[in-house]
Scaffold this motif. Sequence first.
Motif, PDB file in Angstrom:
ATOM      1  N   LEU A 170      18.511  10.367 -53.728  1.00  0.00           N
ATOM      2  CA  LEU A 170      19.555  10.557 -52.729  1.00  0.00           C
ATOM      3  C   LEU A 170      20.352   9.273 -52.518  1.00  0.00           C
ATOM      4  O   LEU A 170      21.574   9.319 -52.370  1.00  0.00           O
ATOM      5  CB  LEU A 170      18.968  11.060 -51.414  1.00  0.00           C
ATOM      6  N   THR A 171      19.692   8.129 -52.540  1.00  0.00           N
ATOM      7  CA  THR A 171      20.404   6.849 -52.412  1.00  0.00           C
ATOM      8  C   THR A 171      21.409   6.692 -53.546  1.00  0.00           C
ATOM      9  O   THR A 171      22.563   6.304 -53.313  1.00  0.00           O
ATOM     10  CB  THR A 171      19.410   5.665 -52.412  1.00  0.00           C
ATOM     11  N   ASN A 172      21.001   6.992 -54.770  1.00  0.00           N
ATOM     12  CA  ASN A 172      21.916   6.900 -55.922  1.00  0.00           C
ATOM     13  C   ASN A 172      23.121   7.811 -55.730  1.00  0.00           C
ATOM     14  O   ASN A 172      24.258   7.412 -55.997  1.00  0.00           O
ATOM     15  CB  ASN A 172      21.192   7.263 -57.221  1.00  0.00           C
ATOM     16  N   TYR A 173      22.879   9.028 -55.276  1.00  0.00           N
ATOM     17  CA  TYR A 173      23.962   9.992 -55.079  1.00  0.00           C
ATOM     18  C   TYR A 173      24.935   9.490 -54.018  1.00  0.00           C
ATOM     19  O   TYR A 173      26.152   9.510 -54.219  1.00  0.00           O
ATOM     20  CB  TYR A 173      23.419  11.359 -54.702  1.00  0.00           C
ATOM     21  N   VAL A 174      24.403   9.058 -52.899  1.00  0.00           N
ATOM     22  CA  VAL A 174      25.262   8.561 -51.814  1.00  0.00           C
ATOM     23  C   VAL A 174      26.050   7.357 -52.282  1.00  0.00           C
ATOM     24  O   VAL A 174      27.266   7.265 -52.072  1.00  0.00           O
ATOM     25  CB  VAL A 174      24.421   8.217 -50.558  1.00  0.00           C
ATOM     26  N   GLU A 175      25.372   6.440 -52.951  1.00  0.00           N
ATOM     27  CA  GLU A 175      26.029   5.227 -53.429  1.00  0.00           C
ATOM     28  C   GLU A 175      27.202   5.543 -54.362  1.00  0.00           C
ATOM     29  O   GLU A 175      28.248   4.886 -54.301  1.00  0.00           O
ATOM     30  CB  GLU A 175      24.995   4.357 -54.151  1.00  0.00           C
ATOM     31  N   MET A 176      27.072   6.559 -55.189  1.00  0.00           N
ATOM     32  CA  MET A 176      28.140   6.939 -56.119  1.00  0.00           C
ATOM     33  C   MET A 176      29.281   7.684 -55.432  1.00  0.00           C
ATOM     34  O   MET A 176      30.391   7.713 -55.952  1.00  0.00           O
ATOM     35  CB  MET A 176      27.579   7.815 -57.252  1.00  0.00           C
ATOM     36  N   ILE A 200      30.311  11.912 -46.648  1.00  0.00           N
ATOM     37  CA  ILE A 200      30.471  12.384 -48.026  1.00  0.00           C
ATOM     38  C   ILE A 200      30.333  13.898 -48.026  1.00  0.00           C
ATOM     39  O   ILE A 200      29.913  14.492 -47.030  1.00  0.00           O
ATOM     40  CB  ILE A 200      29.421  11.776 -48.993  1.00  0.00           C
ATOM     41  N   GLU A 201      30.685  14.509 -49.137  1.00  0.00           N
ATOM     42  CA  GLU A 201      30.480  15.939 -49.308  1.00  0.00           C
ATOM     43  C   GLU A 201      29.711  16.157 -50.602  1.00  0.00           C
ATOM     44  O   GLU A 201      30.157  15.739 -51.675  1.00  0.00           O
ATOM     45  CB  GLU A 201      31.820  16.674 -49.369  1.00  0.00           C
ATOM     46  N   VAL A 202      28.555  16.778 -50.481  1.00  0.00           N
ATOM     47  CA  VAL A 202      27.750  17.085 -51.664  1.00  0.00           C
ATOM     48  C   VAL A 202      28.381  18.296 -52.340  1.00  0.00           C
ATOM     49  O   VAL A 202      28.568  19.340 -51.714  1.00  0.00           O
ATOM     50  CB  VAL A 202      26.279  17.360 -51.286  1.00  0.00           C
ATOM     51  N   LYS A 203      28.722  18.123 -53.600  1.00  0.00           N
ATOM     52  CA  LYS A 203      29.354  19.201 -54.360  1.00  0.00           C
ATOM     53  C   LYS A 203      28.353  20.342 -54.557  1.00  0.00           C
ATOM     54  O   LYS A 203      27.159  20.115 -54.688  1.00  0.00           O
ATOM     55  CB  LYS A 203      29.826  18.678 -55.714  1.00  0.00           C
ATOM     56  N   ASP A 204      28.885  21.563 -54.571  1.00  0.00           N
ATOM     57  CA  ASP A 204      28.026  22.742 -54.736  1.00  0.00           C
ATOM     58  C   ASP A 204      27.130  22.635 -55.965  1.00  0.00           C
ATOM     59  O   ASP A 204      25.951  22.993 -55.909  1.00  0.00           O
ATOM     60  CB  ASP A 204      28.866  24.021 -54.831  1.00  0.00           C
ATOM     61  N   GLU A 205      27.668  22.115 -57.052  1.00  0.00           N
ATOM     62  CA  GLU A 205      26.882  22.031 -58.287  1.00  0.00           C
ATOM     63  C   GLU A 205      25.771  20.978 -58.182  1.00  0.00           C
ATOM     64  O   GLU A 205      24.824  20.985 -58.967  1.00  0.00           O
ATOM     65  CB  GLU A 205      27.762  21.767 -59.514  1.00  0.00           C
ATOM     66  N   ASP A 206      25.866  20.081 -57.207  1.00  0.00           N
ATOM     67  CA  ASP A 206      24.838  19.056 -57.005  1.00  0.00           C
ATOM     68  C   ASP A 206      23.805  19.461 -55.955  1.00  0.00           C
ATOM     69  O   ASP A 206      22.795  18.781 -55.780  1.00  0.00           O
ATOM     70  CB  ASP A 206      25.481  17.739 -56.558  1.00  0.00           C
ATOM     71  N   LEU A 207      24.067  20.556 -55.267  1.00  0.00           N
ATOM     72  CA  LEU A 207      23.211  20.998 -54.174  1.00  0.00           C
ATOM     73  C   LEU A 207      21.904  21.569 -54.732  1.00  0.00           C
ATOM     74  O   LEU A 207      21.864  22.638 -55.321  1.00  0.00           O
ATOM     75  CB  LEU A 207      23.945  22.056 -53.351  1.00  0.00           C
TER      76      LEU A 207
END
Length: 82
Positions: A73-79, A55-62
């Motif tokens: 982090l699990t929620n983010y990865v899952e989405m 996955i790639e974490v968006k700059d605004e989510d970093l």
Amino acid sequence: MMKREEITAKIKEIIGEVIENGQNLQETEDLIENRGLRSIDAIRIIVMAEDMFQIEVKDEDLSIELVRTIEHLTNYVEMNII
């Protein structure tokens, strides 16, 4: 598609590699307050998660808040997992 439990287990492995006291982690435990998670640790965890889950974490989510808990982090990865 990877199950949530699998994602959580892999995230626990990553965090366990990065922080010194990374054993017996709870999903909702505040890693910043309880485990002394530092911003440099958060970056390492995010990069490792990006590689592991493709996955790639968006700059605004970093943000360190993304890894405040394993659940976050699990929620983010899952989405964002393909």
